[in-house]
Design a protein around this motif. Sequence first.
Motif, PDB file in Angstrom:
ATOM      1  N   ASP A  56     -33.749  13.375  48.016  1.00  0.00           N
ATOM      2  CA  ASP A  56     -33.894  13.128  49.446  1.00  0.00           C
ATOM      3  C   ASP A  56     -33.362  14.333  50.210  1.00  0.00           C
ATOM      4  O   ASP A  56     -32.332  14.913  49.844  1.00  0.00           O
ATOM      5  CB  ASP A  56     -33.101  11.866  49.828  1.00  0.00           C
ATOM      6  CG  ASP A  56     -33.247  11.522  51.287  1.00  0.00           C
ATOM      7  OD1 ASP A  56     -34.371  11.603  51.798  1.00  0.00           O
ATOM      8  OD2 ASP A  56     -32.228  11.173  51.914  1.00  0.00           O
ATOM      9  N   ALA A  57     -34.072  14.749  51.256  1.00  0.00           N
ATOM     10  CA  ALA A  57     -33.641  15.903  52.049  1.00  0.00           C
ATOM     11  C   ALA A  57     -33.884  15.629  53.525  1.00  0.00           C
ATOM     12  O   ALA A  57     -34.802  14.888  53.891  1.00  0.00           O
ATOM     13  CB  ALA A  57     -34.381  17.166  51.610  1.00  0.00           C
ATOM     14  N   LYS A  58     -33.062  16.233  54.376  1.00  0.00           N
ATOM     15  CA  LYS A  58     -33.180  16.034  55.820  1.00  0.00           C
ATOM     16  C   LYS A  58     -33.147  17.383  56.540  1.00  0.00           C
ATOM     17  O   LYS A  58     -32.347  18.267  56.205  1.00  0.00           O
ATOM     18  CB  LYS A  58     -32.020  15.168  56.339  1.00  0.00           C
ATOM     19  CG  LYS A  58     -31.988  13.751  55.769  1.00  0.00           C
ATOM     20  CD  LYS A  58     -33.136  12.918  56.278  1.00  0.00           C
ATOM     21  CE  LYS A  58     -33.020  11.446  55.849  1.00  0.00           C
ATOM     22  NZ  LYS A  58     -33.317  11.266  54.406  1.00  0.00           N
ATOM     23  N   ILE A  59     -34.030  17.529  57.534  1.00  0.00           N
ATOM     24  CA  ILE A  59     -33.990  18.658  58.460  1.00  0.00           C
ATOM     25  C   ILE A  59     -33.569  18.065  59.801  1.00  0.00           C
ATOM     26  O   ILE A  59     -34.377  17.444  60.503  1.00  0.00           O
ATOM     27  CB  ILE A  59     -35.360  19.358  58.564  1.00  0.00           C
ATOM     28  CG1 ILE A  59     -35.845  19.838  57.193  1.00  0.00           C
ATOM     29  CG2 ILE A  59     -35.271  20.536  59.531  1.00  0.00           C
ATOM     30  CD1 ILE A  59     -37.222  20.462  57.204  1.00  0.00           C
ATOM     31  N   TRP A  60     -32.319  18.234  60.148  1.00  0.00           N
ATOM     32  CA  TRP A  60     -31.776  17.573  61.334  1.00  0.00           C
ATOM     33  C   TRP A  60     -32.210  18.257  62.626  1.00  0.00           C
ATOM     34  O   TRP A  60     -32.218  17.630  63.685  1.00  0.00           O
ATOM     35  CB  TRP A  60     -30.256  17.503  61.247  1.00  0.00           C
ATOM     36  CG  TRP A  60     -29.780  16.670  60.090  1.00  0.00           C
ATOM     37  CD1 TRP A  60     -29.121  17.081  58.976  1.00  0.00           C
ATOM     38  CD2 TRP A  60     -29.945  15.257  59.933  1.00  0.00           C
ATOM     39  NE1 TRP A  60     -28.859  16.025  58.124  1.00  0.00           N
ATOM     40  CE2 TRP A  60     -29.360  14.888  58.691  1.00  0.00           C
ATOM     41  CE3 TRP A  60     -30.525  14.253  60.709  1.00  0.00           C
ATOM     42  CZ2 TRP A  60     -29.334  13.582  58.215  1.00  0.00           C
ATOM     43  CZ3 TRP A  60     -30.506  12.940  60.244  1.00  0.00           C
ATOM     44  CH2 TRP A  60     -29.920  12.624  59.010  1.00  0.00           C
ATOM     45  N   ASP A  61     -32.581  19.530  62.559  1.00  0.00           N
ATOM     46  CA  ASP A  61     -33.023  20.255  63.756  1.00  0.00           C
ATOM     47  C   ASP A  61     -34.325  20.986  63.439  1.00  0.00           C
ATOM     48  O   ASP A  61     -34.354  22.185  63.183  1.00  0.00           O
ATOM     49  CB  ASP A  61     -31.941  21.252  64.185  1.00  0.00           C
ATOM     50  CG  ASP A  61     -32.201  21.813  65.573  1.00  0.00           C
ATOM     51  OD1 ASP A  61     -33.236  21.447  66.174  1.00  0.00           O
ATOM     52  OD2 ASP A  61     -31.380  22.610  66.055  1.00  0.00           O
ATOM     53  N   PRO A  62     -35.448  20.252  63.453  1.00  0.00           N
ATOM     54  CA  PRO A  62     -36.737  20.818  63.007  1.00  0.00           C
ATOM     55  C   PRO A  62     -37.213  22.022  63.809  1.00  0.00           C
ATOM     56  O   PRO A  62     -38.012  22.813  63.312  1.00  0.00           O
ATOM     57  CB  PRO A  62     -37.704  19.633  63.171  1.00  0.00           C
ATOM     58  CG  PRO A  62     -36.843  18.423  63.209  1.00  0.00           C
ATOM     59  CD  PRO A  62     -35.560  18.850  63.851  1.00  0.00           C
ATOM     60  N   ASN A  63     -36.755  22.163  65.039  1.00  0.00           N
ATOM     61  CA  ASN A  63     -37.251  23.244  65.895  1.00  0.00           C
ATOM     62  C   ASN A  63     -36.352  24.479  65.888  1.00  0.00           C
ATOM     63  O   ASN A  63     -36.570  25.411  66.661  1.00  0.00           O
ATOM     64  CB  ASN A  63     -37.402  22.738  67.339  1.00  0.00           C
ATOM     65  CG  ASN A  63     -38.440  21.629  67.448  1.00  0.00           C
ATOM     66  OD1 ASN A  63     -39.516  21.727  66.882  1.00  0.00           O
ATOM     67  ND2 ASN A  63     -38.098  20.571  68.168  1.00  0.00           N
TER      68      ASN A  63
END
Length: 315
Positions: free
Chosen positions: A46-53
Amino acid sequence: MKYIETLREGERVGEIYLCKAKQTALTKAGKAYESLILQDKTGTLDAKIWDPNSQGIDEFEALDYIDVVGDVTSFQGALQLNVKRVRKVQEGEYEPKDYLPVSDKNIDEMYTELVGFIQGMKNPYLKQLLSSFFIEDKDFEKRFKFHSAAKSVHHGFVGGLLEHTLGVTKLCNYYTQNYPILNKDLLLAAAIFHDIGKLEELSVFPANDYTDEGQLLGHIMIGAEMVGERIRTIPGFPPRLANELKHCILAHHGELEYGSPKKPALAEAVALSFADNTDAKMETIKEIFAAVPEGNTDWVGYNRMFESNLRRTSD
């Protein structure tokens, strides 16, 4: 390469993985983030991009191969990657077999063994037909070696179609040695061709999902059509032999309720259905027990295919 199964909490990772899934979601505060499932041949993460921009987060989609930099954390007892940078990588930067489930057998050796059965055939028409696919068509060879035999259930990995086809062919060869009633060349040809339709029924990895053609027709019908089309290019191919071969393909699931348009009406079709069922079920048990430690004889639970609870035997 640092495989997923070796990752530990607190590590900084800079590696290429397959993005198996990607979904945009919202935090409780209403801020958008991206949730990913990364994959290699050892598992998923599982992976997360907390600030996609933010700077360093490039555009990519699910089923792309991506170079990610991030920190391994723990959330609710499971590892998670907090992604800081990501870019889509190009073909040539990665080896697909590092990211996909793959046969534990040597793929080239298996193909050579399968071709050996073709080269040993006496019937000139069946030999020419099989050779036109498996020996003369290098693009077909490449596809056949890489393809799976299923989306799930059994042989759902790179090289799975080849491994299953060879397993069925070897069982059929054994049958011909013990039951002289069987036409050896016909049975072996049917065994080698029986799942050829899966090349069109299932998309290639990493998707490995049902195509529109697969949903509408299924691999049995597709396979019979592929073989029938090629037969029509071979002058003088006996119509009776063509029908017998296509019948074996159409009947190889053995029962109408299992998807066969016809029930076996030839001894060779009966033998092929037994060999296909045996190889599929033994591989399914192998895959179930792969997750059970050696020496563990606990019951693993009810399985729908076998309609039974299963466990390993003791040494």
